[in-house]
Design an enzyme around this catalytic site. Structure first.
Site, PDB file in Angstrom:
ATOM      1  N   GLY A   9       0.829  -1.208   0.000  1.00 46.64           N
ATOM      2  CA  GLY A   9       0.000   0.000   0.000  1.00 46.64           C
ATOM      3  C   GLY A   9       0.862   1.256   0.000  1.00 46.64           C
ATOM      4  N   GLY A  11      -0.388   4.355   0.094  1.00 49.78           N
ATOM      5  CA  GLY A  11      -1.232   5.480   0.512  1.00 49.78           C
ATOM      6  C   GLY A  11      -0.457   6.311   1.531  1.00 49.78           C
ATOM      7  CG  PHE A  12      -2.256   9.697   3.434  1.00 49.25           C
ATOM      8  CD1 PHE A  12      -1.612  10.891   3.168  1.00 49.25           C
ATOM      9  CD2 PHE A  12      -3.546   9.520   2.961  1.00 49.25           C
ATOM     10  CE1 PHE A  12      -2.230  11.893   2.451  1.00 49.25           C
ATOM     11  CE2 PHE A  12      -4.181  10.522   2.244  1.00 49.25           C
ATOM     12  CZ  PHE A  12      -3.525  11.708   1.985  1.00 49.25           C
ATOM     13  N   GLY A  13      -0.044   5.942   4.801  1.00 52.03           N
ATOM     14  CA  GLY A  13       0.765   5.197   5.759  1.00 52.03           C
ATOM     15  C   GLY A  13       1.971   4.550   5.102  1.00 52.03           C
ATOM     16  CB  VAL A  77      -0.580  -7.969  -1.806  1.00 53.47           C
ATOM     17  CG1 VAL A  77      -0.502  -9.060  -0.754  1.00 53.47           C
ATOM     18  CG2 VAL A  77       0.773  -7.310  -1.996  1.00 53.47           C
ATOM     19  CD  GLU A 169     -14.551  17.692   3.225  1.00 49.87           C
ATOM     20  OE1 GLU A 169     -13.972  18.287   4.133  1.00 49.87           O
ATOM     21  OE2 GLU A 169     -13.998  16.821   2.531  1.00 49.87           O
ATOM     22  CG  ASP A 298      -8.110   4.533   6.728  1.00 49.22           C
ATOM     23  OD1 ASP A 298      -7.687   5.255   7.650  1.00 49.22           O
ATOM     24  OD2 ASP A 298      -8.764   4.970   5.757  1.00 49.22           O
ATOM     25  CB  ALA A 314      -4.510  11.659   5.897  1.00 51.09           C
TER      26      ALA A 314
HETATM   27  C1  LIG Z   1     -13.230  10.831   0.040  1.00 52.98           C
HETATM   28  C2  LIG Z   1     -12.322  10.801   1.240  1.00 52.98           C
HETATM   29  C3  LIG Z   1     -12.051  11.970   1.924  1.00 52.98           C
HETATM   30  C4  LIG Z   1     -11.206  11.966   3.024  1.00 52.98           C
HETATM   31  N1  LIG Z   1     -10.935  13.133   3.666  1.00 52.98           N
HETATM   32  C5  LIG Z   1     -10.043  13.151   4.681  1.00 52.98           C
HETATM   33  C6  LIG Z   1      -9.676  14.385   5.294  1.00 52.98           C
HETATM   34  O1  LIG Z   1     -10.184  15.441   4.935  1.00 52.98           O
HETATM   35  N2  LIG Z   1      -8.753  14.340   6.294  1.00 52.98           N
HETATM   36  C7  LIG Z   1      -8.167  13.167   6.696  1.00 52.98           C
HETATM   37  O2  LIG Z   1      -7.323  13.186   7.582  1.00 52.98           O
HETATM   38  N3  LIG Z   1      -8.525  11.990   6.153  1.00 52.98           N
HETATM   39  C8  LIG Z   1      -9.441  11.953   5.148  1.00 52.98           C
HETATM   40  N4  LIG Z   1      -9.786  10.762   4.572  1.00 52.98           N
HETATM   41  C9  LIG Z   1      -9.249   9.519   5.129  1.00 52.98           C
HETATM   42  C10 LIG Z   1      -7.805   9.267   4.665  1.00 52.98           C
HETATM   43  O3  LIG Z   1      -7.733   9.396   3.267  1.00 52.98           O
HETATM   44  C11 LIG Z   1      -7.400   7.881   5.114  1.00 52.98           C
HETATM   45  O4  LIG Z   1      -7.464   7.840   6.520  1.00 52.98           O
HETATM   46  C12 LIG Z   1      -5.993   7.553   4.659  1.00 52.98           C
HETATM   47  O5  LIG Z   1      -5.930   7.520   3.262  1.00 52.98           O
HETATM   48  C13 LIG Z   1      -5.536   6.225   5.234  1.00 52.98           C
HETATM   49  O6  LIG Z   1      -4.249   5.957   4.783  1.00 52.98           O
HETATM   50  P1  LIG Z   1      -3.793   4.440   4.541  1.00 52.98           P
HETATM   51  O7  LIG Z   1      -2.345   4.520   4.166  1.00 52.98           O
HETATM   52  O8  LIG Z   1      -4.186   3.593   5.682  1.00 52.98           O
HETATM   53  O9  LIG Z   1      -4.663   3.943   3.311  1.00 52.98           O
HETATM   54  P2  LIG Z   1      -4.827   4.547   1.858  1.00 52.98           P
HETATM   55  O10 LIG Z   1      -4.329   5.941   1.791  1.00 52.98           O
HETATM   56  O11 LIG Z   1      -6.227   4.276   1.481  1.00 52.98           O
HETATM   57  O12 LIG Z   1      -3.856   3.662   0.988  1.00 52.98           O
HETATM   58  C14 LIG Z   1      -4.048   2.278   0.815  1.00 52.98           C
HETATM   59  C15 LIG Z   1      -3.279   1.869  -0.432  1.00 52.98           C
HETATM   60  O13 LIG Z   1      -3.215   0.446  -0.463  1.00 52.98           O
HETATM   61  C16 LIG Z   1      -3.377   0.017  -1.804  1.00 52.98           C
HETATM   62  N5  LIG Z   1      -3.861  -1.365  -1.748  1.00 52.98           N
HETATM   63  C17 LIG Z   1      -4.966  -1.825  -1.128  1.00 52.98           C
HETATM   64  N6  LIG Z   1      -5.066  -3.151  -1.255  1.00 52.98           N
HETATM   65  C18 LIG Z   1      -3.976  -3.549  -1.978  1.00 52.98           C
HETATM   66  C19 LIG Z   1      -3.511  -4.812  -2.443  1.00 52.98           C
HETATM   67  N7  LIG Z   1      -4.159  -5.955  -2.193  1.00 52.98           N
HETATM   68  N8  LIG Z   1      -2.362  -4.852  -3.170  1.00 52.98           N
HETATM   69  C20 LIG Z   1      -1.691  -3.702  -3.446  1.00 52.98           C
HETATM   70  N9  LIG Z   1      -2.074  -2.497  -3.022  1.00 52.98           N
HETATM   71  C21 LIG Z   1      -3.207  -2.417  -2.293  1.00 52.98           C
HETATM   72  C22 LIG Z   1      -4.389   0.994  -2.385  1.00 52.98           C
HETATM   73  O14 LIG Z   1      -4.302   1.050  -3.794  1.00 52.98           O
HETATM   74  C23 LIG Z   1      -3.969   2.307  -1.716  1.00 52.98           C
HETATM   75  O15 LIG Z   1      -3.059   3.040  -2.508  1.00 52.98           O
HETATM   76  C24 LIG Z   1     -10.635  10.740   3.456  1.00 52.98           C
HETATM   77  C25 LIG Z   1     -10.917   9.557   2.773  1.00 52.98           C
HETATM   78  C26 LIG Z   1     -11.755   9.589   1.675  1.00 52.98           C
HETATM   79  C27 LIG Z   1     -12.047   8.309   0.935  1.00 52.98           C
END
Ligand SMILES: Cc1cc2nc3c(=O)[nH]c(=O)nc-3n(C[C@H](O)[C@H](O)[C@H](O)COP(=O)(O)OP(=O)(O)OC[C@H]3O[C@@H](n4cnc5c(N)ncnc54)[C@H](O)[C@@H]3O)c2cc1C
Length: 428
Positions: A9, A11-13, A77, A169, A298, A314
């Protein structure tokens, strides 16, 4: 041989963890099924034609220098063999690891009504946002040529389900798009035909904020022309629209932002999961009984000192990513380990339309234009790179002064057809 860290992943984490391991004596593989890091908080602006996709996403590999110890892989994955310490991917085969960081995020949950997903859009990925944009624009195009008033009303109604920050929003931005920008472009569509309904099952919107701030947001939505229905539980969603109890709201567009569930990483490693499927983790973000596997963001359920699980935000994911990178560095160096992870809460914000927001920074609570200005500055700073910051700043400035939407082209051959089977029959 160098130790191997696999991060699932970007994403942010996951990105924060990978950045924290740049230059460490480890080989890092960062896997994501997409090729980009996505700034999800601004997805709703792509969905409502205010921003272009490239404004809020960056190719993940461009965020690392070619010589960094981070290999970026676009792959999915599928499973994990924790005993053999291997990650199984769709295309790259098995990848061995010494440390594994699971940062796979969350998906939307329809609370057991998965059949609703066919008729309700979610906003989680770039594809989702583009599909919503296409559907909103296409509904206006079809309404312009629709002679039947009931069908026109359905085409021009959008129901957003869920009164949390994303729903609020989204509803505000759709109202701005439809009632301020688009209406002026269509000869036959009248302002009072455009209906945006925000449906919330609870007694108020934005429950994470103080009641006074929820009230302010409610008022701001009302001023934008959004109809908010509180204590309204959805009983069905189908091709006709949304049913609340036994009352149907005919709507061509339905957007679901009511609940999330973690992606299935807990099952991959046979770990205990919270109710929403997220992996329950130890105070150092490792998985109980599997000290070389970590879950963050998340996809993890981390109990704070007050016994509550940290929210899906995030900053939580980013701070956990940085923390786990620091912990792995310390383990590799045989240095003293950092204490348990501590979340530093900077506050929360939700924006309502073009120039209003609510912000809660603990003792400081803001609302209205000042909160919106703060929200804008914070989001500009949080964007991933200078290019995104400059293009978003330009797009916002342009939209603020002109109320125009830059990204409202319908480009795909297959524009959605919103006619219900019964409406189609009538036409034949
Ligand atoms: C519409 C929306 C608005 C939001 N607004 C806010 C806000 O204003 N402020 C705030 O703080 N938070 C906000 N959030 C929440 C924030 O985006 C999440 O808390 C944050 O993205 C979590 O980070 P993460 O790294 O856990 O997961 P994510 O950022 O979701 O990243 C997960 C990554 O894992 C990848 N992935 C998943 N499964 C697989 C797999 N099997 N194989 C390979 N890759 C995989 C995905 O493609 C993705 O890139 C919002 C979320 C959404 C959906």
């Amino acid at each position: 041989m160098q130790k191997r860290v696999v991060i699932v992943g970007a994403g942010f984490g996951g990105l924060a963890a990978a950045k924290g391991l740049v230059g460490a004596p480890v080989d890092v593989t960062l896997i994501d099924r997409t090729n980009h890091h996505l700034f999800q908080p601004l997805l709703y602006q792509v969905a409502t034609a205010a921003l272009n996709p490239s404004d809020i996403a960056a190719a993940t590999r461009s965020l690392f220098a070619p010589r960094d110890n981070v290999r970026v892989l676009m792959d999915e994955v599928q499973a994990i063999d924790s005993a053999a310490q291997k990650v199984k991917t769709s295309e790259s085969g098995e990848l061995p690891f010494d440390y594994l960081i699971l940062a796979t995020g969350a998906d939307y949950s329809f609370f057991g009504n998965d059949q609703w997903a066919e008729h309700a859009a979610v906003v989680k990925t770039m594809e989702d946002a583009l599909s919503i944009r296409e559907r909103l624009l296409a509904a206006f195009e079809q309404a312009e040529k629709e002679p039947d008033p009931a069908e026109r009303a359905r085409l021009l109604t959008c129901v957003v389900v869920g009164g949390g920050p994303t729903g609020v929003e989204m509803a505000g931005a759709i109202a701005e798009l439809g009632r301020t920008s688009l209406v002026a472009d269509y000869r036959y569509i009248k302002l009072d035909e455009i209906r945006i309904v925000l449906v919330e099952a609870g007694p108020r919107i934005l429950t994470a904020f103080e009641p006074g701030q929820s009230e302010q947001a409610l008022k701001a939505l009302g001023n934008l022309g959004v109809e908010v229905q509180l204590a309204a539980s959805v009983s069905n969603i189908d091709d006709r629209g949304v049913t609340i109890g036994d009352r149907l709201i005919p709507a061509a567009n339905v957007i679901w932002s009511a609940g999330t569930k973690a992606r299935p990483s807990a099952a991959w490693i046979d770990a205990a999961a919270a109710r929403n499927g997220s992996i329950i983790v130890e105070p150092d973000c490792s998985v109980p009984g599997q000290p070389t596997i970590f879950a963050i963001g998340d996809g993890a359920s981390y109990q704070d000192t007050d016994g509550k699980a940290l929210p899906g935000l995030a900053p939580v994911a980013k701070q956990q990513g940085r923390y786990v990178a620091k912990l792995i560095r310390a383990r590799l160096a045989g240095a003293p380990l950092p204490g348990p992870f501590k979340y530093r809460n900077w506050g929360m914000m939700a924006v309502v339309g073009r120039s209003k927001a609510v912000a809660d920074f603990g003792s400081i609570k803001l609302s209205g234009f000042v909160a919106w200005l703060t929200w804008s500055l914070v989001h500009l700073m949080l964007l991933i790179d200078f290019r995104s910051r400059s293009s978003v700043y330009l797009a916002w400035s342009y939209a603020w002064f002109t109320r125009d939407r830059i990204a409202r082209l319908l480009t795909r051959k297959s524009v959605p057809n919103f006619q219900t089977p019964s409406a189609q029959e009538k036409r034949i």
